[in-house]
Structures are given as structure tokens and as C-alpha cells.
Scaffold this motif. Structure first.
Motif, PDB file in Angstrom:
ATOM      1  N   ILE A  55      65.980  -1.919  38.110  1.00  0.00           N
ATOM      2  CA  ILE A  55      66.034  -3.114  38.693  1.00  0.00           C
ATOM      3  C   ILE A  55      64.871  -3.599  39.536  1.00  0.00           C
ATOM      4  O   ILE A  55      64.882  -2.878  40.604  1.00  0.00           O
ATOM      5  N   ASP A  56      64.113  -4.325  39.032  1.00  0.00           N
ATOM      6  CA  ASP A  56      62.884  -4.833  39.983  1.00  0.00           C
ATOM      7  C   ASP A  56      63.140  -5.778  41.081  1.00  0.00           C
ATOM      8  O   ASP A  56      64.349  -6.160  41.434  1.00  0.00           O
ATOM      9  N   GLU A  57      62.258  -6.301  41.812  1.00  0.00           N
ATOM     10  CA  GLU A  57      62.335  -7.191  43.024  1.00  0.00           C
ATOM     11  C   GLU A  57      63.109  -8.401  42.712  1.00  0.00           C
ATOM     12  O   GLU A  57      63.864  -9.227  43.506  1.00  0.00           O
ATOM     13  N   ASN A  58      62.858  -8.844  41.462  1.00  0.00           N
ATOM     14  CA  ASN A  58      63.637 -10.019  40.952  1.00  0.00           C
ATOM     15  C   ASN A  58      64.928  -9.901  40.316  1.00  0.00           C
ATOM     16  O   ASN A  58      65.385 -10.838  39.491  1.00  0.00           O
TER      17      ASN A  58
END
Length: 275
Positions: A55-58
Motif C-alpha cells: 500500500i503506497d502513500e496514497n
């Protein structure tokens, strides 16, 4: 009111004559919907594998395996792929119990897994498994140096199978510690002195250790392709695996796979000679 009743009756007769039902065209994970609708495929993956499935920063699910599945989805009109996340240790059980239709999580092919599961044929990356230790640890040079020591691994992983097979051949010489599979946890356990080492794929080291606190030692414990996994002895799963191989051949031929690998892994992990 009368017109509505007649319409309803007429509709019911038409449905009965044609053998349809109001839910007949609903797509499911195990079969196709209507004649022109794609078959829906539930793809199991994780969220804790840096640059592979995370899961990325967004708050978006992304990574090498995730984006590769999305690329395959674009190229296979007869299938629709739905990515679902879960703990790594639940992936294989979910496949066996028909909760998902395939696994996309850098799954290594080995004899133990081949007995139970189906793999597609076109590999999308290659790796070598080695011992990972702290950078300043000069006492461990091979797996034999780990006899009597605690070694961390993730249950059901290819690395766990390697360690378990070593123990079968060496009178349980290793003290295997099973973890949740979170990369940061492995590094923390090493730094705290709770374990002496763990096994890691060579290309993953810079992904799980961005600060350069670890090193890989000794000869490779194994070298393997990574592929997608499916249920064995299932004609629909075999058909799916074959169609994915067709898409992968195209993705390799036009350079997309190399581009995805360089984008997410930092180099071309699709060629064994680069290892």
C-alpha cells in the motif's frame, strides 16, 4: 396499475421460456457470466512486500506483481481480474478453498508446491535465495553456521520450505522462528539479537533493507523462477493459466515486463543471467 401487471406477467413468461433468471448473468470467481461477459478472476495478493505488493502513500495497492496483473487484465478481454489483499499465510489456503482463483505474490516454484498446486509456465522474474544477516556480522558464512541458532522465516513461504528441508536432513539443527512476514519485523528481530538470520531472495534485499543494514552471505540455497499459482486438476484453472501465459509472452516481447521490473525492482529481474 393494470398496464404494469400485464407487463410484469409478460416479462415473467419470457424469462420462463428462455430459461433465464434475474441473477443468471452475474459473474463469479469460478465461472463466466453471460456469453459476452468476461469471467471474473479473484487474485489473492498481500500488502507487506515492498515494491511488489504493498500500500503506497496514497493508500493505493501497487507494486510489481500488482501492476503486472493489471497489465494482463488489459490484454485478456475474456477475463476480468479483481485483486484482493490478505495475509501472506492465508493465500494458499484461500486458493485451496476457492476463495480466490490465483495467487500473485512472487511465488517460487518448488517440488513441494508442484505436488499441490498448478503454476503457469512463463516466469515473470527469477531469484536466488541466500542467508541474510546484519552487515557487521562476520560469524555466519553459510547455512551450516546457523546450526543451533534461531532463524526467522514466514510460514508457508518458499524460504520456510528450504529451512524445514534442511532440518529434516540435519536432525533439526536450526531453531526456526515463524514470523508474520513483515520485512521490517525481520530486521528488527536481527538488530535486537532475537534471531541470527533469515532467508531472502537476492533481488528483495534493497527493497526490504533501504538503509543498507543487511548483507547476503554464502552460496545460493536455491535458484528459481517466480510464477502465478492456481488450483491443480481444475480445467478452468488450466485454461486461465494458459491464457495468462499468452499475455505474458506479449508483455515480454514488447518490453513491458522489463519496464515494470526496472520501475519497481530497480533492475531487470526477468532475466536469470542478470542475477
Amino acid at each position: 396499475m393494470k398496464k404494469w401487471s400485464v407487463l410484469t406477467l409478460t416479462t415473467a413468461i419470457v424469462l420462463a421460456l428462455t430459461g433465464c433468471s434475474t441473477g443468471g448473468d452475474t459473474k463469479t470467481a469460478s465461472g463466466a457470466g453471460g456469453a459476452n461477459e468476461p469471467t471474473k478472476i479473484i487474485v489473492g495478493t498481500g500488502t507487506q512486500f515492498p515494491n511488489v505488493a504493498f500500500i503506497d502513500e496514497n493508500n493505493k495497492l501497487t507494486g510489481y506483481d500488482v501492476e503486472l496483473v493489471r497489465e494482463i487484465d488489459k490484454r485478456l478481454d475474456d477475463y476480468e481480474f479483481d485483486l484482493q489483499t490478505m495475509e501472506f499465510t492465508n493465500l494458499l489456503l484461500s486458493l485451496e478453498t476457492n476463495k480466490i482463483d490465483m495467487v500473485a505474490h512472487q511465488m517460487e516454484k518448488n517440488p513441494e508446491r508442484e505436488q499441490k498446486y498448478l503454476f503457469n509456465k512463463e516466469a515473470y522474474s527469477h531469484w536466488k535465495n541466500k542467508i541474510a544477516v546484519l552487515k557487521d556480522d562476520n560469524t555466519i558464512h553459510s547455512i551450516d553456521d546457523l546450526k543451533g541458532k534461531k532463524v526467522m522465516t514466514t510460514a508457508t513461504s518458499a524460504q520456510a520450505i528450504l529451512l524445514e528441508n534442511y532440518n529434516k536432513q540435519n536432525n533439526n539443527a536450526l531453531d526456526i522462528v515463524y514470523s508474520s512476514g513483515v520485512a521490517n519485523d525481520s530486521i528488527a528481530q536481527l538488530k535486537a539479537g532475537r534471531v541470527a538470520a533469515f532467508v531472502a531472495a537476492d533481488f528483495t534485499l534493497p527493497l526490504i533493507d533501504p538503509n543498507g543494514e543487511l548483507k547476503l552471505v554464502g552460496p545460493p540455497l536455491s535458484e528459481s523462477d517466480t510464477l502465478f499459482m492456481f488450483r491443480k486438476d481444475d480445467p478452468e484453472e488450466q485454461k486461465l493459466a494458459d491464457r495468462i501465459d499468452e499475455a505474458l509472452k506479449e508483455i515480454k516481447a514488447d518490453g513491458t515486463l522489463k519496464k515494470l521490473s526496472e520501475q519497481w525492482l530497480g533492475f531487470d529481474a526477468t532475466q536469470s543471467e542478470t542475477k
